[in-house]
Design a protein around this motif. Structure first.
Motif: not given
Length: 170
Positions: A112-117
């Motif tokens: 679910n961390d598609t923004e790689h934050s």
């Protein structure tokens, strides 16, 4: 805007698509490692402790280690060079970043961390074949699934998250 969230069913489909074999164990809802151990201690391998943390500059970290690992946040903070120390992040941020709730924190939330934050920090025993299987919750805390270290690395590669591997035993 609400982002679509991967659930347990979609996770298991993803593991199958990636060719990652897994064992699934159903158990009552658990919120801590101590509550989970009676249900998984008999299994071959190790149950993972997963912590969702943040530093003073609001960099988020997902830390995964063997359940019996003694974690001191001050020591971990130095190892990952966190700004201003590490502390637990709020559940609302956990849901926003990983689509998870307290008690179900898992490496699989990185889908679910598609923004790689979120920076992933792994105890290196999870990748050096110390354990034959590693058990994580599959997005919910009513079951656990075991995968091999190779399966874990295949999964992480598919998410684009390169783990920072640390050794807490030194």
């Amino acid at each position: 805007m609400t982002l679509p969230r991967v659930c347990q069913k979609e996770l298991l489909q993803k593991l199958t698509e990636l060719g990652i074999a897994y064992d699934k164990i159903e158990h009552p809802e658990v919120f801590t490692v101590e509550q989970a151990l009676p249900h998984v201690a008999h299994l071959e391998g190790i149950f993972a402790k997963n912590l969702f943390l943040k530093d003073k500059k609001k960099q988020f970290y997902l830390f995964c280690a063997p359940h019996d690992c003694d974690v001191k946040l001050n020591d971990l903070s130095k190892l990952v060079k966190a700004s201003g120390g590490l502390r637990f992040a709020d559940e609302s941020v956990l849901f926003e970043k990983l689509g998870l709730t307290q008690g179900s924190v898992t490496v699989f939330g990185l889908l679910n961390d598609t923004e790689h934050s979120v920076k992933l920090v792994l105890d290196d025993r999870f990748t050096n074949n110390t354990y034959t299987k590693i058990y994580f919750h599959p997005m919910v805390n009513t079951s656990s699934i075991g995968i091999t270290p190779q399966g874990l690395m295949t999964f992480l590669k598919s998410t684009g998250h390169e783990p920072l591997k640390i050794n807490l035993m030194e």
